[in-house]
Design a protein around this motif. Structure first.
Motif, PDB file in Angstrom:
ATOM      1  N   UNK A  70      -9.321   7.073  -2.918  1.00  0.00           N
ATOM      2  CA  UNK A  70      -8.239   6.745  -3.846  1.00  0.00           C
ATOM      3  C   UNK A  70      -7.473   5.534  -3.334  1.00  0.00           C
ATOM      4  N   UNK A  71      -6.837   4.847  -4.250  1.00  0.00           N
ATOM      5  CA  UNK A  71      -6.012   3.710  -3.856  1.00  0.00           C
ATOM      6  C   UNK A  71      -4.923   3.495  -4.888  1.00  0.00           C
ATOM      7  N   UNK A  72      -3.842   2.918  -4.417  1.00  0.00           N
ATOM      8  CA  UNK A  72      -2.812   2.369  -5.290  1.00  0.00           C
ATOM      9  C   UNK A  72      -2.190   3.394  -6.240  1.00  0.00           C
ATOM     10  N   UNK A  73      -1.630   4.467  -5.659  1.00  0.00           N
ATOM     11  CA  UNK A  73      -0.844   5.425  -6.443  1.00  0.00           C
ATOM     12  C   UNK A  73       0.478   4.785  -6.855  1.00  0.00           C
ATOM     13  N   UNK A  74       1.058   4.020  -5.970  1.00  0.00           N
ATOM     14  CA  UNK A  74       2.312   3.299  -6.235  1.00  0.00           C
ATOM     15  C   UNK A  74       3.424   4.212  -6.739  1.00  0.00           C
ATOM     16  N   UNK A 121     -10.094  13.187   1.742  1.00  0.00           N
ATOM     17  CA  UNK A 121      -9.626  12.160   0.809  1.00  0.00           C
ATOM     18  C   UNK A 121      -9.376  10.914   1.639  1.00  0.00           C
ATOM     19  N   UNK A 122     -10.015   9.817   1.282  1.00  0.00           N
ATOM     20  CA  UNK A 122      -9.767   8.543   1.948  1.00  0.00           C
ATOM     21  C   UNK A 122      -8.780   7.772   1.078  1.00  0.00           C
ATOM     22  N   UNK A 123      -7.571   7.589   1.590  1.00  0.00           N
ATOM     23  CA  UNK A 123      -6.488   6.949   0.842  1.00  0.00           C
ATOM     24  C   UNK A 123      -6.329   5.516   1.342  1.00  0.00           C
ATOM     25  N   UNK A 124      -6.553   4.567   0.449  1.00  0.00           N
ATOM     26  CA  UNK A 124      -6.607   3.156   0.820  1.00  0.00           C
ATOM     27  C   UNK A 124      -5.276   2.420   0.640  1.00  0.00           C
ATOM     28  N   UNK A 125      -4.176   3.141   0.686  1.00  0.00           N
ATOM     29  CA  UNK A 125      -2.869   2.507   0.742  1.00  0.00           C
ATOM     30  C   UNK A 125      -2.137   2.385  -0.581  1.00  0.00           C
ATOM     31  N   UNK A 126      -0.910   1.890  -0.473  1.00  0.00           N
ATOM     32  CA  UNK A 126       0.039   1.746  -1.575  1.00  0.00           C
ATOM     33  C   UNK A 126       0.272   3.094  -2.258  1.00  0.00           C
ATOM     34  N   UNK A 157      -6.402  14.319   4.263  1.00  0.00           N
ATOM     35  CA  UNK A 157      -6.213  12.898   3.977  1.00  0.00           C
ATOM     36  C   UNK A 157      -6.384  12.054   5.231  1.00  0.00           C
ATOM     37  N   UNK A 158      -7.194  11.015   5.111  1.00  0.00           N
ATOM     38  CA  UNK A 158      -7.285   9.938   6.095  1.00  0.00           C
ATOM     39  C   UNK A 158      -6.783   8.703   5.353  1.00  0.00           C
ATOM     40  N   UNK A 159      -5.696   8.105   5.840  1.00  0.00           N
ATOM     41  CA  UNK A 159      -5.047   7.036   5.087  1.00  0.00           C
ATOM     42  C   UNK A 159      -4.895   5.771   5.916  1.00  0.00           C
ATOM     43  N   UNK A 203       5.846  11.433   4.789  1.00  0.00           N
ATOM     44  CA  UNK A 203       4.464  11.897   4.656  1.00  0.00           C
ATOM     45  C   UNK A 203       4.029  12.559   5.960  1.00  0.00           C
ATOM     46  N   UNK A 204       3.305  13.658   5.863  1.00  0.00           N
ATOM     47  CA  UNK A 204       2.929  14.435   7.050  1.00  0.00           C
ATOM     48  C   UNK A 204       1.555  14.072   7.604  1.00  0.00           C
ATOM     49  N   UNK A 205       0.986  12.969   7.140  1.00  0.00           N
ATOM     50  CA  UNK A 205      -0.292  12.473   7.666  1.00  0.00           C
ATOM     51  C   UNK A 205      -0.084  11.003   8.039  1.00  0.00           C
ATOM     52  N   UNK A 206      -0.811  10.496   9.024  1.00  0.00           N
ATOM     53  CA  UNK A 206      -0.654   9.089   9.409  1.00  0.00           C
ATOM     54  C   UNK A 206      -1.041   8.167   8.253  1.00  0.00           C
ATOM     55  N   UNK A 207      -0.199   7.139   8.025  1.00  0.00           N
ATOM     56  CA  UNK A 207      -0.462   6.235   6.899  1.00  0.00           C
ATOM     57  C   UNK A 207      -0.167   4.781   7.217  1.00  0.00           C
TER      58      UNK A 207
END
Length: 183
Positions: free
Chosen positions: A8-12, A33-38, A68-70, A84-88
């Motif tokens: 996923x990316x760019x939830x903003x 879930x691989x979260x690509x930021x924003x 989540x890996x962000x 946020x409770x995961x590293x970002x």
């Protein structure tokens, strides 16, 4: 057996985007879930998403935090890490995937036009453009899931799925709009 990933990316900060992530998680039951930021902030170059509600996005993401890996997007701030409770806040992450690597980044530092050191067969994941792509060039697989909240180029909100060496891009209802076999 390889892991299954939702990308996923760019939830903003859009509640609709976070809910799409939650729905995709329930639909596909990925390992991660691989979260690509924003994730939380809309940024100065984007219009405020219609469902902008970062305080409502936070508990949805935190409920998935063990999965989540962000990485940091260009709109992330140090304060985001406080809620946020995961590293970002890492600029990139490298994940082993069989005999290849997944290099995940937002796309504002490393991009398809400015690659880190990669080998044939590696997978380069980035967001940032809000336009989904899935292609191979010179033996490297490039995958951008688009945006779950503020898609561009006339596209609908999308997310990616990496499963059994296939990267596919899906709309909110699960329809596949693009895919590539990462041989």
């Amino acid at each position: 057996m390889e892991h299954t990933y939702i990308i996923i990316s760019d939830i903003h900060g859009a509640l609709s985007g976070a809910e799409l992530v939650q729905t995709a998680f329930e639909r596909h039951h990925p390992d991660y879930i691989l979260a690509l930021g924003d994730l939380l902030y809309h940024g100065p170059r984007n219009d405020v998403p219609p469902t902008y509600a970062p305080k409502k996005v936070i508990p949805i993401l935190n409920a998935l935090s063990t999965r989540i890996i962000a990485v940091r997007g260009n709109c992330e701030a140090d304060v985001d890490q406080k809620v946020l409770t995961f590293p970002c806040l890492a600029d990139y992450s490298i994940i082993p995937y069989g005999n290849r690597r997944i290099f995940m980044t937002h796309g504002h530092i490393y991009s398809p036009d400015h690659l880190p050191c990669m080998m044939k067969g590696d997978i380069f994941l980035s967001g940032h453009t809000h336009i989904y792509t899935a292609y191979e060039k010179e033996g490297i697989y490039f995958c951008n899931p688009g945006s779950v909240s503020i898609p561009k180029g006339g596209n609908p909100p999308t997310y990616g799925l990496l499963e059994d060496n296939v990267f596919s891009i899906h709309t909110a209802d699960g329809t596949t709009v693009a895919s590539i076999q990462a041989a």
